[in-house]
Design a protein around this motif. Sequence first.
Motif, mmCIF file in Angstrom:
data_model
loop_
_atom_site.group_PDB
_atom_site.id
_atom_site.type_symbol
_atom_site.label_atom_id
_atom_site.label_comp_id
_atom_site.label_asym_id
_atom_site.label_seq_id
_atom_site.Cartn_x
_atom_site.Cartn_y
_atom_site.Cartn_z
ATOM 1 N N THR A 60 0.844 -1.189 0.000
ATOM 2 C CA THR A 60 0.000 0.000 0.000
ATOM 3 C C THR A 60 0.883 1.244 0.000
ATOM 4 O O THR A 60 2.076 1.173 0.299
ATOM 5 N N ALA A 61 0.288 2.373 -0.298
ATOM 6 C CA ALA A 61 1.036 3.636 -0.274
ATOM 7 C C ALA A 61 1.594 3.897 1.121
ATOM 8 O O ALA A 61 2.723 4.364 1.269
ATOM 9 N N ALA A 62 0.821 3.582 2.164
ATOM 10 C CA ALA A 62 1.281 3.814 3.538
ATOM 11 C C ALA A 62 2.528 2.991 3.842
ATOM 12 O O ALA A 62 3.479 3.490 4.450
ATOM 13 N N LEU A 113 4.691 1.641 1.584
ATOM 14 C CA LEU A 113 5.802 2.070 0.726
ATOM 15 C C LEU A 113 6.371 3.418 1.175
ATOM 16 O O LEU A 113 7.570 3.657 1.042
ATOM 17 N N ASP A 114 5.526 4.287 1.726
ATOM 18 C CA ASP A 114 6.017 5.571 2.229
ATOM 19 C C ASP A 114 6.954 5.398 3.419
ATOM 20 O O ASP A 114 7.831 6.226 3.645
ATOM 21 N N ALA A 143 1.944 -2.061 -8.216
ATOM 22 C CA ALA A 143 2.024 -1.416 -6.905
ATOM 23 C C ALA A 143 3.340 -0.670 -6.723
ATOM 24 O O ALA A 143 3.379 0.378 -6.067
ATOM 25 N N SER A 172 6.919 4.283 -7.247
ATOM 26 C CA SER A 172 7.454 4.373 -5.894
ATOM 27 C C SER A 172 8.952 4.649 -5.957
ATOM 28 O O SER A 172 9.648 4.174 -6.852
#
Length: 195
Positions: free
Chosen positions: A89-91, A93-94, A161, A165
């Motif tokens: 998820t973006a969370a 990967l951040d 996904a 990134s």
Amino acid sequence: MDKPSDFRGALFLEGVAIRRVVVVGANGAGKTWLATRLADRIGAALIHKDALALTTGWRQHPRADVQADIAVRIKADDWVLEGGPSILTAAVLDRADLVIWLDIPARLRVWRILRRSLRYAGRVRPELPQGNRDWPGLRQWRFARRALLSGDQFAAVIEQALRGSSVPVVRLCSRDAVVNWLTCPGLDPGPHPLP
């Protein structure tokens, strides 16, 4: 970046300490094996997505609940998270410093699934919650068959996904590549670009 005095491991990428690692791949890729070794080496919390997702009898918690639990756990400074593509998820990967993608051939993954089922027959694997016993049977054969047939789908979902990134990605495509990467001095072979 200097190595912090409280950093127990020796995992660096281009001179930067790696403290938060995502290990992703299809079923039977060896995620738990690698994640366990990395967490031990770094001195980080090990987060098994399946341990968060499963209730009993191989039933699953709602996906939103699992994602919320992961979001809480990745607030820590040091962790290794392992699971399938849904963890990307973006969370996550951040917060991640590195993604290790185990893109292992389907036949080896199927063999591992079947071998694991026999090894833990009637017992619960260490990374799973109680009430989820492995048993060689129709469910495991279906699981293995799905793993054999869905490798390309897993790869496509993972690629999508990761696209866009900025997290470095190490893509390991064989058992030897995993072992060689894990044992290389400083764990710094450099990221492998996506195709």
